[in-house]
Design an enzyme around this catalytic site. Sequence first.
Site, short mmCIF file in Angstrom:
data_model
loop_
_atom_site.label_atom_id
_atom_site.label_comp_id
_atom_site.label_asym_id
_atom_site.label_seq_id
_atom_site.Cartn_x
_atom_site.Cartn_y
_atom_site.Cartn_z
N TYR A 137 -4.09 25.84 19.72
CA TYR A 137 -4.29 27.24 19.33
C TYR A 137 -5.08 27.96 20.43
O TYR A 137 -6.24 27.68 20.65
CB TYR A 137 -5.03 27.25 17.98
CG TYR A 137 -5.33 28.59 17.37
CD1 TYR A 137 -4.81 29.79 17.86
CD2 TYR A 137 -6.15 28.65 16.23
CE1 TYR A 137 -5.10 31.00 17.26
CE2 TYR A 137 -6.45 29.86 15.63
CZ TYR A 137 -5.94 31.04 16.14
OH TYR A 137 -6.25 32.22 15.55
N LYS A 165 0.06 27.58 19.06
CA LYS A 165 0.02 28.96 18.61
C LYS A 165 -0.69 29.76 19.70
O LYS A 165 -1.82 29.42 20.07
CB LYS A 165 -0.75 29.07 17.29
CG LYS A 165 -0.98 30.52 16.87
CD LYS A 165 -1.88 30.65 15.63
CE LYS A 165 -2.07 32.13 15.31
NZ LYS A 165 -3.10 32.38 14.29
#
Lengths: 494, 472
Positions: A137, A165
Amino acid sequence: MKISWLKGVMPAVVTPFDDNFEVDEAALRNLIDFVIDKGVTAVVPCGSTGEFTSMSIEERKKVIEITVNQAKGRVKVIAGTGDAGTDAAIEMTKYAEKIGADAALIVSPFYLKPTDKEIFEHYKKIAESTSLPIILYNIPQVTGVEIPWWVVEGLADVENIVGIKDSSGNMPYMMALFEKVFGKISIICGHDEIATAALAAGADGLILASANVIPDIWIEIYNLILEGKREEAFAIQRKIQTLVRIIARRGGALAVKAALNMMGINVGKARRPLMKGGALPYEDEELMRIHLEILGKIPKRTVMFKIKPEKIVESETYAIPETPTKVNDFSLRIGEGFASPSTAEIAHIDLALGVKDGPVGKIFQETLKNPKPGHKPVVVKIDGKEVKPYTLLVPTVRITTAQQEKFVYEYAMKGVAKAIIDSVKHGILPSKADDLVMIAHVFVHPTASNPKRVEKNNYKAMRYAIRKAIEGRPTLNELLERKDSARHPFKYTP
Amino acid sequence: MFQPKGVYTALVTPYTKNNEVNEKVLRELINFLIEKGVSGLVPVGTTGEFVYLSEEERKRIIEIVVDEVNGRVPVIAGTGASSTLSALRLTKYAEDVGADAVLVVAPYYLRAADKGDFQHFYELANSTSLPIILYNIPQCTGGILRREVVEDLAELENIVGIKDSSGNMPYLMELLEKVGDRISVLVGYDEVVLPALASGARGMILASANIIPDIWVKLYEAVTRGDLETARSIQMSIQKLVRIFCRHGGNVAVKEALKMMNFDVGKSRRPLVKGGILSPEVREELRLELEKLGILQSKFSAVETPSKSLQERFEDLNIKTETIMREKLKVGEGSAGQGVTFVRIDLLAGPKDGPVGEAWLRGLINAAPGHEAVSVVVEPNLMVKPITLEIPGIEVKNLRQSSILFGPIQSAIGKAVLDAVENNIIPKELVETYALITKVSVNPEASDRRVLYINAYRATSNAIKQAFGGSN
């Protein structure tokens, strides 16, 4: 290694809190059902939008557990288990595995800024500690560190690292991810403003804060891109751009919670230090409300206006929980509206609303008959026609130049007129109310130079002022709650 | 070789009404500065708007400055350019007309990286026998002239100094550590002059040295003789002024200040315009700071004690004493503070569906010029209850005054009203039905917003107590 289900639209769910700022289990379960009903692929608790940094480890575990329980296998659960320190992240990830989450979303280590090597080791150690699929992330705007693409490339070889992400909104970075790890791990876009562009470029899915609010719209966009209907997808993205810009840039959880609450999905407040009026400026909350109405996300109900004791009219209007069901006193209602951006083009309106035979009507006539120099009052018109309710526009700042005159009586007035028309159209102002008049005291800075901005800011300020005059907001309770943290922008010496 | 030290002025370029170089005013300014004791002059630098001047104009200005100075102090010509060839031409010219040194800004716009930066200065140094001062100003160039590059350049015979305008103290400390013994480190960021000099910088090249050259000379001398106490108090006395130059107005602010001092330096060239980076509000702050320093004459006069009784002070809103008595309206007054930050508040309160409501609107909409009012907010979008009007009691003549009245003062009135509601001094049942009118008297020259906030809060609280605590 890529896993097949990691795609589609996945809301980064907020953590609802009750009035005592405790986790509100019922509200959380309700929110999960709301987004699942809309067709999301997975839910993501305890991410950035879930305010994980404002929660204890115990609370985070509880929220993940509730989410897994409520999802009941209907959709996947991707638990946010990241932390600044590696040990805490491992503990959280192991717990998520034990409790039955389907994957873990792990933010890069933050605060003390680790180097490439340390970021790599952080993820490697966590991956070794669990068999749970792990999603990297990248969100440098909050962590202060970007995960370099070559670190992602290296980590993509680890068996249970299944995706990344990217919430940076940095397209060149994302393009580097496509170049280096496309097909190998899932690439998930986390920045609402570029989501359609990312999908068109090949992203596998979306984990978004705004997917709490408009999961259905994101699913529509996602499906259109899958079907190759790029034009249609981008047309929708343009329609939601203002809303998602506010969510992406104005406090995340704070904005999402404000939106959900306005839609009638109660999720409570964000935990401190996040506060309305801070990361989410009051004016942006108002703007978000208008855009949620345009998108049909705010329900309508009947509001009664007791204009005079003998005259009551009803109106179908967009209503949030704070909207009163009855508006009683129309002697003198005052509303204030402030809209930016740009210092020179800010708009500020003090609006008075009331019956013709009350103070507002009296001063309306008195001002028309006996105007003060430099403050010529003008009845608001559009295309030469007076708008209703009749509204007198009076400039706050003395007019001394032709440029100022043009900005006030042409550009600002256009914005004000459109705001009145839209407010009547949406039932915010009663349409059958010939007894009402308004006076708008309009501030335009003498150095304003951008006509379009002056028009738009005055549109917004007038919309806000009308709404606040009608709803009597801010309410006394809101004021008492907000007064001590108030910060006037001019209060400080340069 | 020339070793720069002391106080240098980064000269503005005066223009005529037609935006042409104004030779006459330029010569006047040069003489003014030399009389004030500056160590040297720096024409056509950043403050001199070099990016808006043609090469021909820059050459001519350098020539005028050399001519007018006539050997009295060194002239350090700004000869930087985005392109190396252009910088070479200008430097050659500066040498030909007799400048004593050149100040060369790091290449900007297209980013050349360390190698390109080094080569730029290396070629310049080899092309001229003039002493060269390097110039780091990342907020304009978009990149830092890295310390490693400076370290190598300092080896060259005629590189004699570096001007650092970044305001980045760790960077400046790095320069002092690595090259401070070989070249002069000069500070170019007004707000950090004292720590820079105290740490070993040899001097300064400043935009504000157009305005306050003598003050900078005093500060420089104080540090030189080791009197840091004096230096500190000098720096603090000008901090707000120079912050305005550094952050709120740049070249435009320097020219505005000079115009206030009767140097007809004209406008800056476009796209710089008044009301851009220098807002009208800040322009007035600038004027007040110059008054405080005695550079401009102060217009301070105390707020007058009202001759009318409290009940008579709302007659312009059509509220007569009889109305107040008949309708049992509430009035109160309060004041706080002394001298320029004194604040007085006259307060009228009553039901908003009666004469007070009318007067409230009349005051808002139909104000006399200079007494334009606002509905009080504690901050934008937080309008208080009961609705409260703020009317300036003393004529407002500029936007700075407005920003004080409608900034700290408004916020303080709003806070005092809400605190009075919270503490039941204003009964909660009156919150939706009452309207409050305040008339505020503040000296037009007042500028300390923190103190004004405190005084306005106290004055309003006292006025509210008198109005709501009394028998009516």
